[in-house]
Motif scaffolding. Sequence first.
Motif, PDB file in Angstrom:
ATOM      1  N   ILE A 162       0.842  -1.205   0.000  1.00 51.75           N
ATOM      2  CA  ILE A 162       0.000   0.000   0.000  1.00 51.75           C
ATOM      3  C   ILE A 162       0.872   1.247   0.000  1.00 51.75           C
ATOM      4  CG2 ILE A 162      -1.779   1.278   1.239  1.00 51.75           C
ATOM      5  CD1 ILE A 162      -2.758  -1.292  -0.112  1.00 51.75           C
ATOM      6  N   GLU A 163       1.992   1.214   0.734  1.00 51.47           N
ATOM      7  CA  GLU A 163       2.947   2.321   0.657  1.00 51.47           C
ATOM      8  C   GLU A 163       3.427   2.481  -0.783  1.00 51.47           C
ATOM      9  OE1 GLU A 163       6.161   1.554   3.297  1.00 51.47           O
ATOM     10  OE2 GLU A 163       4.993   1.809   5.115  1.00 51.47           O
ATOM     11  N   GLU A 164       3.706   1.343  -1.412  1.00 53.32           N
ATOM     12  CA  GLU A 164       4.163   1.357  -2.796  1.00 53.32           C
ATOM     13  C   GLU A 164       3.112   1.982  -3.705  1.00 53.32           C
ATOM     14  OE1 GLU A 164       6.395  -2.074  -5.020  1.00 53.32           O
ATOM     15  OE2 GLU A 164       4.241  -2.409  -5.208  1.00 53.32           O
ATOM     16  N   ALA A 165       1.855   1.618  -3.491  1.00 49.90           N
ATOM     17  CA  ALA A 165       0.776   2.159  -4.314  1.00 49.90           C
ATOM     18  C   ALA A 165       0.674   3.676  -4.168  1.00 49.90           C
ATOM     19  CB  ALA A 165      -0.552   1.503  -3.933  1.00 49.90           C
ATOM     20  N   HIS A 166       0.795   4.173  -2.926  1.00 49.33           N
ATOM     21  CA  HIS A 166       0.758   5.624  -2.711  1.00 49.33           C
ATOM     22  C   HIS A 166       1.938   6.309  -3.400  1.00 49.33           C
ATOM     23  CE1 HIS A 166      -2.666   6.215  -0.056  1.00 49.33           C
ATOM     24  NE2 HIS A 166      -2.298   5.159   0.651  1.00 49.33           N
ATOM     25  N   ALA A 167       3.113   5.680  -3.333  1.00 50.17           N
ATOM     26  CA  ALA A 167       4.294   6.256  -3.971  1.00 50.17           C
ATOM     27  C   ALA A 167       4.130   6.302  -5.481  1.00 50.17           C
ATOM     28  CB  ALA A 167       5.537   5.443  -3.594  1.00 50.17           C
ATOM     29  N   VAL A 168       3.582   5.221  -6.052  1.00 47.79           N
ATOM     30  CA  VAL A 168       3.351   5.187  -7.496  1.00 47.79           C
ATOM     31  C   VAL A 168       2.353   6.276  -7.900  1.00 47.79           C
ATOM     32  CG1 VAL A 168       2.317   3.818  -9.352  1.00 47.79           C
ATOM     33  CG2 VAL A 168       3.964   2.765  -7.794  1.00 47.79           C
ATOM     34  N   GLN A 169       1.310   6.445  -7.094  1.00 46.06           N
ATOM     35  CA  GLN A 169       0.324   7.475  -7.396  1.00 46.06           C
ATOM     36  C   GLN A 169       0.955   8.867  -7.366  1.00 46.06           C
ATOM     37  OE1 GLN A 169      -3.074   7.155  -8.360  1.00 46.06           O
ATOM     38  NE2 GLN A 169      -2.578   9.272  -8.873  1.00 46.06           N
ATOM     39  N   SER A 170       1.835   9.104  -6.386  1.00 46.28           N
ATOM     40  CA  SER A 170       2.491  10.414  -6.313  1.00 46.28           C
ATOM     41  C   SER A 170       3.375  10.648  -7.527  1.00 46.28           C
ATOM     42  CB  SER A 170       3.311  10.523  -5.019  1.00 46.28           C
ATOM     43  OG  SER A 170       4.412   9.623  -5.028  1.00 46.28           O
ATOM     44  N   LEU A 171       4.000   9.573  -8.038  1.00 49.04           N
ATOM     45  CA  LEU A 171       4.831   9.712  -9.236  1.00 49.04           C
ATOM     46  C   LEU A 171       3.967  10.012 -10.456  1.00 49.04           C
ATOM     47  CD1 LEU A 171       7.587   9.564 -10.589  1.00 49.04           C
ATOM     48  CD2 LEU A 171       7.279   7.090 -10.810  1.00 49.04           C
ATOM     49  N   VAL A 172       2.834   9.332 -10.564  1.00 48.12           N
ATOM     50  CA  VAL A 172       1.915   9.599 -11.677  1.00 48.12           C
ATOM     51  C   VAL A 172       1.435  11.044 -11.621  1.00 48.12           C
ATOM     52  CG1 VAL A 172      -0.333   9.023 -12.689  1.00 48.12           C
ATOM     53  CG2 VAL A 172       1.182   7.195 -11.896  1.00 48.12           C
ATOM     54  N   ASP A 173       1.097  11.519 -10.429  1.00 48.75           N
ATOM     55  CA  ASP A 173       0.654  12.908 -10.276  1.00 48.75           C
ATOM     56  C   ASP A 173       1.735  13.878 -10.743  1.00 48.75           C
ATOM     57  OD1 ASP A 173      -1.706  11.966  -9.221  1.00 48.75           O
ATOM     58  OD2 ASP A 173      -1.107  12.268  -7.126  1.00 48.75           O
ATOM     59  N   GLU A 174       2.981  13.539 -10.412  1.00 43.68           N
ATOM     60  CA  GLU A 174       4.095  14.420 -10.768  1.00 43.68           C
ATOM     61  C   GLU A 174       4.400  14.357 -12.260  1.00 43.68           C
ATOM     62  OE1 GLU A 174       5.898  17.438  -9.568  1.00 43.68           O
ATOM     63  OE2 GLU A 174       5.296  16.137  -7.910  1.00 43.68           O
ATOM     64  N   CYS A 175       4.330  13.137 -12.831  1.00 46.45           N
ATOM     65  CA  CYS A 175       4.651  12.960 -14.257  1.00 46.45           C
ATOM     66  C   CYS A 175       3.513  13.386 -15.173  1.00 46.45           C
ATOM     67  CB  CYS A 175       4.981  11.498 -14.539  1.00 46.45           C
ATOM     68  SG  CYS A 175       6.503  10.919 -13.785  1.00 46.45           S
ATOM     69  N   GLY A 176       2.300  13.260 -14.668  1.00 47.44           N
ATOM     70  CA  GLY A 176       1.156  13.628 -15.485  1.00 47.44           C
ATOM     71  C   GLY A 176       0.499  12.475 -16.206  1.00 47.44           C
ATOM     72  N   SER A 177       1.135  11.307 -16.187  1.00 44.65           N
ATOM     73  CA  SER A 177       0.526  10.149 -16.854  1.00 44.65           C
ATOM     74  C   SER A 177       1.137   8.858 -16.330  1.00 44.65           C
ATOM     75  CB  SER A 177       0.721  10.218 -18.371  1.00 44.65           C
ATOM     76  OG  SER A 177       2.074   9.973 -18.714  1.00 44.65           O
ATOM     77  N   GLY A 178       0.338   7.775 -16.409  1.00 47.31           N
ATOM     78  CA  GLY A 178       0.846   6.468 -16.017  1.00 47.31           C
ATOM     79  C   GLY A 178       1.937   5.994 -16.957  1.00 47.31           C
ATOM     80  N   ARG A 179       1.848   6.363 -18.231  1.00 42.19           N
ATOM     81  CA  ARG A 179       2.860   5.943 -19.208  1.00 42.19           C
ATOM     82  C   ARG A 179       4.222   6.504 -18.846  1.00 42.19           C
ATOM     83  NH1 ARG A 179       1.664   6.726 -25.491  1.00 42.19           N
ATOM     84  NH2 ARG A 179       0.207   5.066 -24.909  1.00 42.19           N
ATOM     85  N   GLU A 180       4.279   7.783 -18.511  1.00 47.92           N
ATOM     86  CA  GLU A 180       5.558   8.398 -18.146  1.00 47.92           C
ATOM     87  C   GLU A 180       6.096   7.812 -16.849  1.00 47.92           C
ATOM     88  OE1 GLU A 180       8.952  10.590 -18.343  1.00 47.92           O
ATOM     89  OE2 GLU A 180       7.436  10.276 -19.905  1.00 47.92           O
ATOM     90  N   ALA A 181       5.203   7.567 -15.882  1.00 46.39           N
ATOM     91  CA  ALA A 181       5.631   6.954 -14.616  1.00 46.39           C
ATOM     92  C   ALA A 181       6.208   5.566 -14.856  1.00 46.39           C
ATOM     93  CB  ALA A 181       4.448   6.873 -13.651  1.00 46.39           C
ATOM     94  N   ALA A 182       5.594   4.819 -15.768  1.00 44.43           N
ATOM     95  CA  ALA A 182       6.097   3.485 -16.091  1.00 44.43           C
ATOM     96  C   ALA A 182       7.502   3.561 -16.680  1.00 44.43           C
ATOM     97  CB  ALA A 182       5.143   2.796 -17.078  1.00 44.43           C
ATOM     98  N   LYS A 183       7.738   4.532 -17.547  1.00 45.66           N
ATOM     99  CA  LYS A 183       9.069   4.709 -18.122  1.00 45.66           C
ATOM    100  C   LYS A 183      10.094   5.029 -17.042  1.00 45.66           C
ATOM    101  CE  LYS A 183       7.588   6.376 -22.693  1.00 45.66           C
ATOM    102  NZ  LYS A 183       7.599   7.553 -23.609  1.00 45.66           N
ATOM    103  N   ARG A 184       9.712   5.877 -16.115  1.00 49.42           N
ATOM    104  CA  ARG A 184      10.640   6.280 -15.046  1.00 49.42           C
ATOM    105  C   ARG A 184      11.047   5.092 -14.185  1.00 49.42           C
ATOM    106  NH1 ARG A 184      12.099  12.026 -14.268  1.00 49.42           N
ATOM    107  NH2 ARG A 184      10.621  13.201 -15.558  1.00 49.42           N
ATOM    108  N   LEU A 185      10.110   4.164 -13.986  1.00 56.11           N
ATOM    109  CA  LEU A 185      10.370   3.023 -13.101  1.00 56.11           C
ATOM    110  C   LEU A 185      10.834   1.779 -13.850  1.00 56.11           C
ATOM    111  CD1 LEU A 185       7.378   3.287 -10.595  1.00 56.11           C
ATOM    112  CD2 LEU A 185       9.744   4.020 -10.248  1.00 56.11           C
ATOM    113  N   GLY A 186      10.775   1.829 -15.176  1.00 58.98           N
ATOM    114  CA  GLY A 186      11.124   0.633 -15.936  1.00 58.98           C
ATOM    115  C   GLY A 186      10.088  -0.462 -15.775  1.00 58.98           C
ATOM    116  N   LYS A 187       8.831  -0.070 -15.583  1.00 61.97           N
ATOM    117  CA  LYS A 187       7.727  -1.011 -15.419  1.00 61.97           C
ATOM    118  C   LYS A 187       6.740  -0.857 -16.568  1.00 61.97           C
ATOM    119  CE  LYS A 187       8.827  -2.721 -11.322  1.00 61.97           C
ATOM    120  NZ  LYS A 187       9.068  -4.165 -11.084  1.00 61.97           N
ATOM    121  N   SER A 188       5.822  -1.805 -16.676  1.00 61.37           N
ATOM    122  CA  SER A 188       4.784  -1.711 -17.701  1.00 61.37           C
ATOM    123  C   SER A 188       3.671  -0.779 -17.216  1.00 61.37           C
ATOM    124  CB  SER A 188       4.208  -3.090 -17.995  1.00 61.37           C
ATOM    125  OG  SER A 188       3.496  -3.577 -16.868  1.00 61.37           O
ATOM    126  N   GLU A 189       2.907  -0.267 -18.165  1.00 63.53           N
ATOM    127  CA  GLU A 189       1.761   0.561 -17.782  1.00 63.53           C
ATOM    128  C   GLU A 189       0.754  -0.254 -16.989  1.00 63.53           C
ATOM    129  OE1 GLU A 189       0.063   3.492 -20.593  1.00 63.53           O
ATOM    130  OE2 GLU A 189       1.596   2.759 -21.991  1.00 63.53           O
TER     131      GLU A 189
END
Length: 291
Positions: free
Chosen positions: A147-174
Amino acid sequence: MAARGRVSLAALVDDDDDQDAPSLNASSAPAGGGVAAPSSVPTAELIPNPRNPRDTVGDLEDLASIVDIQLQPAAVVTRAAYLRLYPDDEITANWVVINGCRRLAAAEKYGKDTLEIVVKDELARDRATLIAAAIRENVERVDFDVIEEAHAVQSLVDECGSGREAAKRLGKSEGWITQRRALLELAPEIQEKMRAGEIAVRHARTLAKVPEERQVQAWNAYLEREDQKRKEGEKAKPKEKPAAPPQYRNVTAALRNFDAAPTDLADALIDALGDDGVATLLTVIKRRRRA
């Protein structure tokens, strides 16, 4: 031996407004400037990342050996670099630990008064980079609260503006990003069960598709179905016959070898039945023979 020259961190990161930062040995800086090589600094001059996605550092027993040897330096940014991103945060230490907060906590817990660090102000070039760096350090840890991880991912999406960009930053899939964000749609009771390890992520993803007010009911219904399946499976299992006592197994073995060693059967029967039992058996045999 002549004293080595010293250069300020401000020079290393080309930061004119950080002239009061402590200096590191000039020999630790790579040619042409940039990130410094590992240097040992007092732990009192370090502070863990206030934006660390982990609420706690967890059990530090696995890092107790840090007192004798530190296998990997902590990645830090200067106070000035951090405050450019989060000017409202209260930072009094010289460096902010971005990767290595558990190492810092372990050093403090086990009495090590210095920590090897490497200065990487490029991690603070923008908020998204800083958040992604903190998430990457923790995301593969077994004990990282999902759940901590989920909150952190959400904060990254908020900062990046999209799930696609957040995925690129983390090297994960959308899809991975979407699945983690979906966990924040779970009812508080379900989230707590996930924190406690009672619900796996694969089950939680399914529950997240259920309206929040019905999620607890859906989970309880799932548990009841699984319990019923278990009970039915136990009923369907053929009951195992209890194993014969060793003395009866000896009788069976002696019977197979009766022609070659008839006395073995007599000994096995005496051992299995006792004197009274043998006497009874002989009486029965005599009666049967007369019949």
